[in-house]
Design an enzyme around this catalytic site. Structure first.
Site, PDB file in Angstrom:
ATOM      1  CE1 TYR A   1       0.969  -0.269   4.339  1.00 37.21           C
ATOM      2  CE2 TYR A   1      -0.221   1.829   4.403  1.00 37.21           C
ATOM      3  CZ  TYR A   1       0.682   0.939   5.137  1.00 37.21           C
ATOM      4  OH  TYR A   1       1.173   1.520   6.254  1.00 37.21           O
TER       5      TYR A   1
ATOM      6  NE  ARG B   1       6.746   4.637   0.580  1.00 35.75           N
ATOM      7  CZ  ARG B   1       6.491   5.383   1.599  1.00 35.75           C
ATOM      8  NH1 ARG B   1       7.345   6.035   2.439  1.00 35.75           N
ATOM      9  NH2 ARG B   1       5.271   5.805   1.593  1.00 35.75           N
TER      10      ARG B   1
ATOM     11  NE  ARG C   1      -5.178 -21.303   4.238  1.00 38.00           N
ATOM     12  CZ  ARG C   1      -4.775 -20.339   4.866  1.00 38.00           C
ATOM     13  NH1 ARG C   1      -5.407 -19.128   4.144  1.00 38.00           N
ATOM     14  NH2 ARG C   1      -3.925 -20.016   5.513  1.00 38.00           N
TER      15      ARG C   1
ATOM     16  CG  HIS D   1       0.513 -20.338   2.961  1.00 37.15           C
ATOM     17  ND1 HIS D   1      -0.366 -21.352   3.260  1.00 37.15           N
ATOM     18  CD2 HIS D   1       0.908 -19.743   3.860  1.00 37.15           C
ATOM     19  CE1 HIS D   1      -0.792 -21.196   4.661  1.00 37.15           C
ATOM     20  NE2 HIS D   1       0.085 -20.249   4.989  1.00 37.15           N
TER      21      HIS D   1
ATOM     22  CE  LYS E   1       3.182   3.447   3.197  1.00 33.88           C
ATOM     23  NZ  LYS E   1       3.088   3.526   4.700  1.00 33.88           N
TER      24      LYS E   1
HETATM   25  N1  PDD Z   1       2.768   5.258   7.392  1.00 32.32           N
HETATM   26  N2  PDD Z   1       7.332   3.906   8.892  1.00 32.32           N
HETATM   27  C1  PDD Z   1       6.172   3.361   8.894  1.00 32.32           C
HETATM   28  C2  PDD Z   1       6.279   1.831   9.524  1.00 32.32           C
HETATM   29  C3  PDD Z   1       5.091   3.867   8.351  1.00 32.32           C
HETATM   30  O1  PDD Z   1       3.950   3.188   8.395  1.00 32.32           O
HETATM   31  C4  PDD Z   1       5.210   5.008   7.843  1.00 32.32           C
HETATM   32  C5  PDD Z   1       3.861   5.630   7.077  1.00 32.32           C
HETATM   33  C6  PDD Z   1       6.367   5.867   7.957  1.00 32.32           C
HETATM   34  C7  PDD Z   1       6.535   7.116   7.171  1.00 32.32           C
HETATM   35  O2  PDD Z   1       6.292   7.128   5.825  1.00 32.32           O
HETATM   36  P1  PDD Z   1       5.935   8.452   4.901  1.00 32.32           P
HETATM   37  O3  PDD Z   1       6.729   9.331   5.272  1.00 32.32           O
HETATM   38  O4  PDD Z   1       6.319   8.075   3.379  1.00 32.32           O
HETATM   39  O5  PDD Z   1       4.291   8.627   5.245  1.00 32.32           O
HETATM   40  C8  PDD Z   1       7.428   5.133   8.279  1.00 32.32           C
HETATM   41  C9  PDD Z   1       1.419   5.367   6.919  1.00 32.32           C
HETATM   42  C10 PDD Z   1       1.037   7.327   6.924  1.00 32.32           C
HETATM   43  C11 PDD Z   1       0.318   4.919   7.350  1.00 32.32           C
HETATM   44  O6  PDD Z   1       0.708   3.649   7.369  1.00 32.32           O
HETATM   45  O7  PDD Z   1      -0.715   5.168   7.331  1.00 32.32           O
END
Ligand code: PDD
Length: 305
Positions: free
Chosen positions: A39, A58, A107, A109, A154
């Site tokens: 995400y 990213r 299902r 993995h 992410k």
């Molecule tokens: N989270 N580290 C983690 C684990 C995060 O989840 C986030 C951001 C950041 C900061 O990243 P950025 O500056 O690109 O937002 C660092 C978002 C805001 C969220 O999960 O809602």
């Protein structure tokens, strides 16, 4: 700002824009069953998508690392974000988007070949940080980093982060700074960490232990442009306890001052001078970004005429 309630939110789901209450995904989506997806969270200021290039880069890294096909071209991503912004009346928004590996009926993995990713995105009103936080800062605690070894991806798989947030609530803290088994500070539960020591800004280096935050990147960029020294180096609990200031940084909160850590004051116990300065510089940076984008738009329109 026109008023629009969150119940009127329009979402994007696999090519369609529809009211949130009408959007549905399959119970067999691997995002739902396995947390198999990635995400992004992208802020929008004055109706302008902020730092699109950095967020897209990213997202592409997260997709590549997880072998999930990128469902859109760069131009289609931008068009999706701009369309969502246009469908909502809030001047400042944040867009959540997620790509899961898609629907798999049996299902397993092991992902089946040739799945079609599910793409979901929606916009939210972006609230300004409260006056209370600007005046008094927030309370944080330190907790063991219980997450996985690929925190640079992410991933939507956020159960450890949720558990850490609950631990904060139980200890009456707003957030936590996480400490890896090797003793290094990693980041917040949803943010990156900065400390100030003798007017120098320090932050852990990018690695698989932290998310390469876009706000972190911008703070580094802004600091350097204003002659503030930034060092990317490993930090420990000792560095936190002897810091003059501690900040958390994220797209939805920008930089937040931590004024109490583990029930002890950080520095003077009030938001620090460098944080105040960075806050001003960050607002100017945002303002200039929007102005530059709008000027480019006008120029492009003129060229097309
Ligand atoms: N989270 N580290 C983690 C684990 C995060 O989840 C986030 C951001 C950041 C900061 O990243 P950025 O500056 O690109 O937002 C660092 C978002 C805001 C969220 O999960 O809602």
């Amino acid at each position: 700002m026109l008023s629009q309630t969150v119940t009127e939110q329009i979402v994007y789901l696999n090519g369609l824009y529809l009211p949130m209450c009408e959007s549905q995904i399959s119970t067999q989506d691997r995002g739902f069953l396995f947390g198999d997806g990635v995400y992004e969270v992208i802020p929008v200021y004055e109706r302008t998508v902020f730092s699109f290039d950095e967020h897209l880069a990213r997202l592409k890294n997260s997709l590549k690392a997880t072998s999930i096909p990128n469902p859109l071209t760069d131009a289609e991503w931008l068009n999706l974000l701009n369309t969502l912004v246009a469908k909502h009346s809030w001047d400042n928004q944040f867009i959540y988007l997620q790509v899961t590996r898609g629907i798999q009926m049996q299902r397993d993995h092991m992902p089946a070949d040739c799945l079609t990713p599910t793409l979901y995105a929606y916009s939210n009103p972006l609230k300004a940080v409260s006056d209370d936080i600007i005046k008094n800062g927030i309370k944080a605690i330190t907790l063991d980093d219980i997450r996985w070894l690929n925190c640079d991806i992410k991933a939507i798989t956020l159960l450890p982060n949720v558990m850490l947030k609950l631990a904060c609530k139980h200890r009456n803290a707003d957030d936590a700074i996480l400490i890896a088994p090797n003793g290094n500070i990693t980041e917040g539960t949803a943010s990156n960490v900065f400390i100030v020591k003798n007017n120098t800004l320090l932050t852990p280096p990018n690695s698989s232990a932290i998310l390469p935050g876009i706000t972190r990147l911008l703070i580094n960029r802004i600091a350097k442009a204003h002659g503030i020294t930034v060092l990317e180096q490993n930090l420990t609990l000792d560095d936190l306890t002897s810091a003059d200031e501690i900040w958390l940084a994220s797209s939805t909160k920008e930089a937040l001052p931590i004024t109490q850590l583990n029930d002890l004051p950080v520095g003077s116990g009030k938001p620090g001078a460098l944080w105040q300065l960075m806050r001003q510089h960050y607002q100017t940076y945002k303002h200039d970004f929007v102005a530059q984008y709008l000027a480019q738009q006008v120029q492009q329109q003129q060229q097309q005429q």
